[in-house]
Design a protein around this motif. Structure first.
Motif, short mmCIF file in Angstrom:
data_model
loop_
_atom_site.label_atom_id
_atom_site.label_comp_id
_atom_site.label_asym_id
_atom_site.label_seq_id
_atom_site.Cartn_x
_atom_site.Cartn_y
_atom_site.Cartn_z
N LYS A 9 0.84 -1.21 0.00
CA LYS A 9 0.00 0.00 0.00
C LYS A 9 0.87 1.25 0.00
O LYS A 9 0.63 2.20 -0.73
CB LYS A 9 -0.91 0.01 1.23
CG LYS A 9 -2.17 -0.81 1.03
CD LYS A 9 -3.05 -0.68 2.23
CE LYS A 9 -4.23 -1.62 2.14
NZ LYS A 9 -4.85 -1.84 3.45
N ARG A 19 -3.25 8.26 -3.52
CA ARG A 19 -3.48 8.19 -2.08
C ARG A 19 -4.83 8.81 -1.73
O ARG A 19 -5.62 8.24 -0.98
CB ARG A 19 -2.34 8.91 -1.33
CG ARG A 19 -2.32 8.53 0.14
CD ARG A 19 -1.25 9.26 0.91
NE ARG A 19 -1.48 10.69 0.92
CZ ARG A 19 -0.60 11.59 0.52
NH1 ARG A 19 0.57 11.23 0.09
NH2 ARG A 19 -0.89 12.86 0.56
N TRP A 20 -5.12 9.98 -2.32
CA TRP A 20 -6.41 10.62 -2.04
C TRP A 20 -7.57 9.78 -2.57
O TRP A 20 -8.60 9.62 -1.92
CB TRP A 20 -6.45 12.04 -2.63
CG TRP A 20 -5.66 13.01 -1.81
CD1 TRP A 20 -4.43 13.53 -2.10
CD2 TRP A 20 -6.04 13.59 -0.55
NE1 TRP A 20 -4.02 14.37 -1.11
CE2 TRP A 20 -4.99 14.43 -0.15
CE3 TRP A 20 -7.15 13.45 0.28
CZ2 TRP A 20 -5.02 15.16 1.04
CZ3 TRP A 20 -7.18 14.18 1.47
CH2 TRP A 20 -6.13 15.02 1.83
N TYR A 22 -7.65 6.58 -2.95
CA TYR A 22 -7.78 5.43 -2.05
C TYR A 22 -8.58 5.83 -0.80
O TYR A 22 -9.52 5.15 -0.38
CB TYR A 22 -6.38 4.94 -1.67
CG TYR A 22 -6.37 3.87 -0.61
CD1 TYR A 22 -6.63 2.54 -0.93
CD2 TYR A 22 -6.12 4.18 0.72
CE1 TYR A 22 -6.62 1.56 0.05
CE2 TYR A 22 -6.11 3.22 1.71
CZ TYR A 22 -6.37 1.90 1.36
OH TYR A 22 -6.38 0.93 2.33
N GLN A 23 -8.23 7.00 -0.24
CA GLN A 23 -8.90 7.44 0.99
C GLN A 23 -10.38 7.75 0.73
O GLN A 23 -11.24 7.40 1.53
CB GLN A 23 -8.19 8.66 1.56
CG GLN A 23 -6.79 8.31 2.08
CD GLN A 23 -6.03 9.52 2.60
OE1 GLN A 23 -6.55 10.62 2.63
NE2 GLN A 23 -4.80 9.31 3.01
N TYR A 24 -10.68 8.42 -0.39
CA TYR A 24 -12.10 8.70 -0.71
C TYR A 24 -12.86 7.41 -0.97
O TYR A 24 -13.98 7.22 -0.49
CB TYR A 24 -12.21 9.66 -1.90
CG TYR A 24 -12.15 11.12 -1.46
CD1 TYR A 24 -13.25 11.73 -0.85
CD2 TYR A 24 -11.00 11.87 -1.61
CE1 TYR A 24 -13.20 13.05 -0.41
CE2 TYR A 24 -10.93 13.19 -1.19
CZ TYR A 24 -12.04 13.77 -0.59
OH TYR A 24 -11.99 15.07 -0.16
N LYS A 26 -12.32 4.53 0.20
CA LYS A 26 -12.52 3.80 1.47
C LYS A 26 -13.51 4.52 2.39
O LYS A 26 -13.80 4.04 3.48
CB LYS A 26 -11.18 3.69 2.22
CG LYS A 26 -10.17 2.78 1.59
CD LYS A 26 -10.39 1.32 1.91
CE LYS A 26 -9.79 0.93 3.25
NZ LYS A 26 -9.99 -0.49 3.55
N LEU A 28 -12.90 7.34 3.94
CA LEU A 28 -12.20 7.96 5.07
C LEU A 28 -12.53 9.45 5.22
O LEU A 28 -12.28 10.03 6.27
CB LEU A 28 -10.68 7.78 4.92
CG LEU A 28 -10.19 6.34 4.86
CD1 LEU A 28 -8.66 6.28 4.77
CD2 LEU A 28 -10.65 5.55 6.09
N TRP A 29 -13.07 10.08 4.16
CA TRP A 29 -13.41 11.50 4.24
C TRP A 29 -14.92 11.74 4.31
O TRP A 29 -15.38 12.87 4.20
CB TRP A 29 -12.79 12.27 3.05
CG TRP A 29 -11.30 12.30 3.13
CD1 TRP A 29 -10.43 11.49 2.47
CD2 TRP A 29 -10.50 13.15 3.97
NE1 TRP A 29 -9.13 11.78 2.83
CE2 TRP A 29 -9.15 12.80 3.75
CE3 TRP A 29 -10.80 14.16 4.88
CZ2 TRP A 29 -8.09 13.43 4.40
CZ3 TRP A 29 -9.74 14.80 5.53
CH2 TRP A 29 -8.42 14.43 5.29
N SER A 86 -8.30 14.50 -6.41
CA SER A 86 -8.89 13.16 -6.38
C SER A 86 -10.03 13.00 -7.38
O SER A 86 -11.05 13.70 -7.29
CB SER A 86 -9.40 12.87 -4.96
OG SER A 86 -10.32 11.81 -4.99
#
Ligand code: SAM
Length: 197
Positions: A9, A19-20, A22-24, A26, A28-29, A86
């Motif tokens: 990862k 990275r952004w 991936y976070q969106y 998932k 996470l935001w 993103s």
């Protein structure tokens, strides 16, 4: 296996956009649309309506999933241009957009806006520029006469340093601090100073 997965990862997610995304992806935001984030959006909405009533042209940098535009509502802007690094965030924003909105995938450190704006907004995003002062000064050149920047920064251990690093380029018109159950956020309205050549 766990460490192999996290190594993988780290390696593949080292590029900012990935990275952004991936976070969106998932979720996470997702918290940004929560009640404990409402206050900072409401302050910006208030500033926009008070400072540039009618149909202002707005540019938002690092807009995430478009929550500011959704909270602002269509009658309070004539044009709303917004960008984020993103793709996932922009896809979510576009799903809620109206015909006055343009959402773009772009890096704030490289993007060159088309046209001039009444307000340019960095809501919890200036941290991610490589050169915050230069970035704000560069975007300020895309403001109409009497145009303003609105910048929010969440209080954290480096926030004073960050405000200090940008203060020389701007005069402060007003500021408001919101305190919620989750965080404290400072929102400043900035007038660009003329850059000496
Ligand atoms: C903390 S979130 C804030 C999102 C939104 N402004 C809000 O308040 O809900 C920061 C945003 O900045 C975006 N971002 C990070 N680096 C960026 C860059 N170099 N160019 C454009 N957007 C970037 C991220 O994808 C993310 O959506």
């Amino acid at each position: 296996m766990q460490s192999l997965t996290s190594f993988f990862k780290r390696k593949i997610l080292r590029i900012d956009r990935d990275r952004w995304n991936y976070q969106y992806d998932k979720g996470l935001w997702d918290g940004l649309k929560g009640l404990d984030e409402l206050a900072r959006f409401s302050v910006i909405v208030g500033y926009v309506k008070y400072l540039k009533p009618g149909q202002p042209e707005l540019l938002e940098i690092g807009c995430g999933a478009g929550f500011l535009q959704q909270r602002l509502q269509t009658q309070n802007y004539g044009r709303f241009v917004a960008l984020d690094i993103s793709d996932s965030a922009i896809q979510a924003a576009q799903a809620q957009a109206d015909e006055k909105c343009t959402y773009l995938v772009a890096d704030m450190d490289k993007y060159e806006p088309g046209g001039q704006f009444d307000l340019i907004i960095f809501n919890e995003s200036i941290y991610y520029s490589k050169h915050p002062l230069k970035t704000l000064q560069r975007y300020a050149t895309y403001l109409k006469a009497n145009g303003l920047l609105i910048v929010t920064i969440n209080n954290h251990k480096h926030s004073d340093e960050l405000w200090t690093s940008i203060k020389d380029g701007f005069e402060l018109l007003d500021e408001a601090t919101t305190v919620t159950s989750k965080s404290t956020c400072v929102c400043k309205v900035l007038i660009p100073l003329k850059i000496k050549s």
